[in-house]
Motif scaffolding. Structure first.
Motif, mmCIF file in Angstrom:
data_model
loop_
_atom_site.group_PDB
_atom_site.id
_atom_site.type_symbol
_atom_site.label_atom_id
_atom_site.label_comp_id
_atom_site.label_asym_id
_atom_site.label_seq_id
_atom_site.Cartn_x
_atom_site.Cartn_y
_atom_site.Cartn_z
ATOM 1 N N ALA A 79 13.988 3.887 45.166
ATOM 2 C CA ALA A 79 12.920 3.629 46.257
ATOM 3 C C ALA A 79 11.712 4.450 45.913
ATOM 4 C CB ALA A 79 13.343 3.970 47.496
ATOM 5 N N ARG A 82 10.724 4.163 41.384
ATOM 6 C CA ARG A 82 10.240 2.807 41.038
ATOM 7 C C ARG A 82 9.043 2.244 42.094
ATOM 8 N NH1 ARG A 82 8.220 -1.024 40.988
ATOM 9 N NH2 ARG A 82 8.459 -2.927 40.404
ATOM 10 N N PHE A 83 9.570 2.497 43.393
ATOM 11 C CA PHE A 83 8.685 1.837 44.388
ATOM 12 C C PHE A 83 7.482 2.766 45.054
ATOM 13 C CE2 PHE A 83 12.134 -1.245 44.114
ATOM 14 C CZ PHE A 83 11.321 -2.431 44.095
ATOM 15 N N ARG A 84 7.847 4.189 44.502
ATOM 16 C CA ARG A 84 6.808 5.215 44.972
ATOM 17 C C ARG A 84 6.801 5.176 46.703
ATOM 18 N NH1 ARG A 84 2.767 6.005 41.367
ATOM 19 N NH2 ARG A 84 1.035 5.981 43.105
ATOM 20 N N ALA A 85 7.935 4.874 47.088
ATOM 21 C CA ALA A 85 8.271 4.930 48.728
ATOM 22 C C ALA A 85 7.940 6.649 49.193
ATOM 23 C CB ALA A 85 9.374 4.515 49.105
#
Lengths: 287, 354
Positions: A79, A82-85
């Motif tokens: 999260a 990879r997704f820069r949450a």
């Protein structure tokens, strides 16, 4: 109570904190915020219970618990890396997810909304020191200190947390380093939960009861240094032992002793006892 | 509709929609694991929440607390600060309102008592929200950690006050308030009978409108948003960032604290240990799914209140904790979707422009 019992009780209380704080330290030094420790611990406790229940072996329980912590460590990693949450938000979500999932699966497998059946643990003995997890917990601090300060990978972790751009410019794969760091933190914090579950020979709902947040408090109060964080864990555990021993004797209300870790952390952050400085890139996604 | 408005709406709404769809799909998988049909479970959920007046009124009751707490978090987030302390602020607000209500003589007219109780609640929020703001502005102490730690401190302190000082026998709550109670909605709409929904629901809506006005129509709100977008630039343009931080945290704390009046003034008429039950953390999801917009917060609060009320209706089919799992998935998907959707929209726009 004699001093020997006091010390062993304190060390046993400290074990989950030491595991989780060591894990949190690795992730935070790599730049990943560790509000997830509570969830990692709970997942570790639950997975260990399942592993021990179905295999009848505490060792399998430990492995399963480590895998449970790893699983959510990787989820947090995917999260945030990879997704820069947002790392704080992802952390809260992971905690909520674990609390909900453990209860749902408990219902699914054991038809109980509160606890698992009794499972196999270690022969801890009277002092508790027959349990190998106690020794592993005590060892986690020097191991993490060695990893961070004496290995090339530890230096990469520090670089990823202090200045990811500079780290990337000298060829360090910051994403990979952060994945590994958050995975290590999942496993270590998970083992903290494993100790709780196997020591009590069962899983009960939300059995970590905020210990993951005390571990974060220890990391910050210990200024992101493994030795100081380990010391903070021992300090908080001592306060807890005192609280248990002094109950009913009068004096300071137990609620106030319970506040010690939190108040000390706020004081440390406010810089009233020398400044606690976080890794420079903590909470920032790598570009 | 102008092009820029459409783009802004896309950027604001798409992540929420994507996150809800992901949660819906994973929710289906979970429901299937229990051998139930997702359509059946979801329709029972909607039925339990909206299909009868009592259920709907309970949704409004839960919406009230979540709206206040969500606004408190959203306002601080607009200033770039993450207020994780809503749980403690809710409790402090409820306690403040209860103390005022207990101190007032019985028979104090509502027009006097209710505002005083609201002030009592706000004072609780001012303390618990303002302190992290001051520590951030003066010492650079990170507000996320401070508010989390403060939650534990506030709850322990209130627990001590209840147990040692104010408890009525054999309970963990204060005595009842003498004045300041507000009517339940069932007094106006008889079908809501038995539900805790009360007039503070309208206070919550009013608070959302006030937040919108403050954020988007006043210089103070402009300074707050500018600080949230780029604190260094704000400072350079003459905004005193430290003061904005303190103000945003104090206001956020007060808004969240007012949520406590829903329970104390509208429902039980006393403060009870542990009444918040995690609403302050769920409100983080409310603020995020509502994209930190006051009206988005109201809609998201209504959505999460529906989920939680609907969860009670499906307990016979699947464990009600499934709702917590869904909440976790929504938050995680939301957090992952926001940067992703922004990037996708940006690159799509570049293609269009080229």
């Amino acid at each position: 109570m004699n001093p020997f019992d006091f010390i062993t009780q304190t060390l046993r209380i400290a074990v989950p904190y030491l595991f989780a704080a060591s894990g949190g330290l690795v992730a935070e030094r790599a730049g990943i915020v560790s509000l997830t420790l509570e969830g990692f611990m709970l997942s570790g406790a639950f997975s260990a219970t399942l592993g021990s229940y179905y295999s009848g072996s505490a060792v399998i329980g430990v492995l399963a618990g480590a895998a449970g912590g790893l699983l959510f460590g990787l989820l947090h990693g995917i999260a945030t890396v990879r997704f820069r949450a947002d790392q704080v938000v992802s952390g809260i979500a992971v905690n909520l997810l674990v609390i909900g999932l453990t209860q749902v699966i408990l219902m699914l497998l054991f038809d109980s909304s509160s606890n698992s059946p009794r499972v196999e643990g270690f022969q801890a003995g009277l002092s508790g020191f027959g349990d190998p997890l106690v020794w592993m917990g005590l060892a986690s601090v020097p191991v993490v200190a060695f990893l961070l300060y004496r290995t090339p990978f530890g230096l990469r972790i520090q670089a990823a947390g202090e200045h990811p751009e500079a780290a990337a410019s000298v060829g360090i794969n910051v994403r990979f380093v952060r994945y590994v760091a958050v995975a290590i933190s999942g496993v270590l914090a998970g083992l903290g939960g494993v100790y709780l579950a196997l020591d009590q020979h069962q899983f009960t709902n939300n059995m970590t009861a905020g210990r993951g947040f005390i571990a974060i408090a220890a990391v910050i109060f210990g200024r992101w240094n493994p030795w100081l964080a380990g010391g903070a864990c021992l300090l908080f555990a001592t306060a807890e032992t005192l609280q248990i021993q002094l109950q009913g004797v009068g004096g300071i209300p137990s609620q106030f002793i319970g506040m010690i870790p939190y108040v000390l952390t706020i004081v440390a952050l406010a810089g009233l006892m020398g400044r606690a400085v976080a890794p420079a890139a903590l909470g920032r996604a790598e570009d | 509709m102008s092009e820029s408005f459409r783009l802004r709406a896309e950027e604001a709404l798409l992540p929420s929609i994507v996150a809800l769809l992901i949660a819906l799909i994973l929710g289906d998988v979970l429901i299937l694991m229990f051998g139930e049909s997702p359509a059946h479970v979801y329709s029972r959920m909607i039925e339990g929440a909206w299909g009868n007046p009592y259920g709907f009124a309970q949704v409004l009751y839960k919406t009230t607390t979540l709206t206040f707490a969500g606004l408190g978090i959203a306002l601080a987030l607009r200033a770039g600060l993450f207020n994780i302390g809503a749980e403690g602020q809710l409790a402090a607000g409820a306690f403040g309102a209860a103390i005022v209500g207990i101190s007032l003589p019985a028979g104090t007219p509502g027009l006097v008592a209710v505002p005083l109780c609201l002030l009592g609640a706000a004072a609780g929020g001012l303390l618990t929200g303002g302190l992290p703001g001051v520590l951030k502005a003066k010492f650079g102490a990170h507000e996320v950690i401070v508010t989390i730690m403060l939650n534990f401190v506030v709850l322990a302190l209130l627990n001590w006050l209840i147990v040692e000082r104010l408890r009525t026998a054999d309970t963990l709550h204060t005595p009842e308030i003498n004045a300041g109670a507000v009517p339940r909605l069932s007094e106006f709409i008889p079908a809501f009978h038995g539900s805790a929904a009360n007039v503070t629901f309208f206070f919550a809506i009013a608070a959302a409108i006030w937040c919108w006005w403050y954020l988007f129509r006043t210089p103070g709100g402009y300074a707050l948003r500018a600080t949230g977008l780029q604190p260094d630039a704000a400072e350079y343009s003459g905004i005193r960032v430290g003061r904005v931080w303190i103000k945003a945290m104090a206001l956020g704390g007060m808004l969240a604290a007012l949520g406590g009046t829903n329970f104390v003034l509208g429902y039980k008429h006393y403060y009870e240990d542990g009444f918040t039950g995690g609403s302050g953390f769920l409100a983080i999801a409310v603020a995020i799914v509502g994209r930190n917009h006051p009206f988005g917060v109201v809609i998201a609060a209504f959505f999460f209140a529906t989920l939680s009320q609907g969860g009670l209706a499906i307990h016979a089919l699947v464990p009600k904790q499934m709702v917590e799992v869904l909440q976790g998935i929504v938050i995680l998907a939301m957090a992952a979707a926001v940067p992703e959707v922004q990037r996708a929209l940006r690159s799509a726009r570049k293609v269009v422009a080229a």
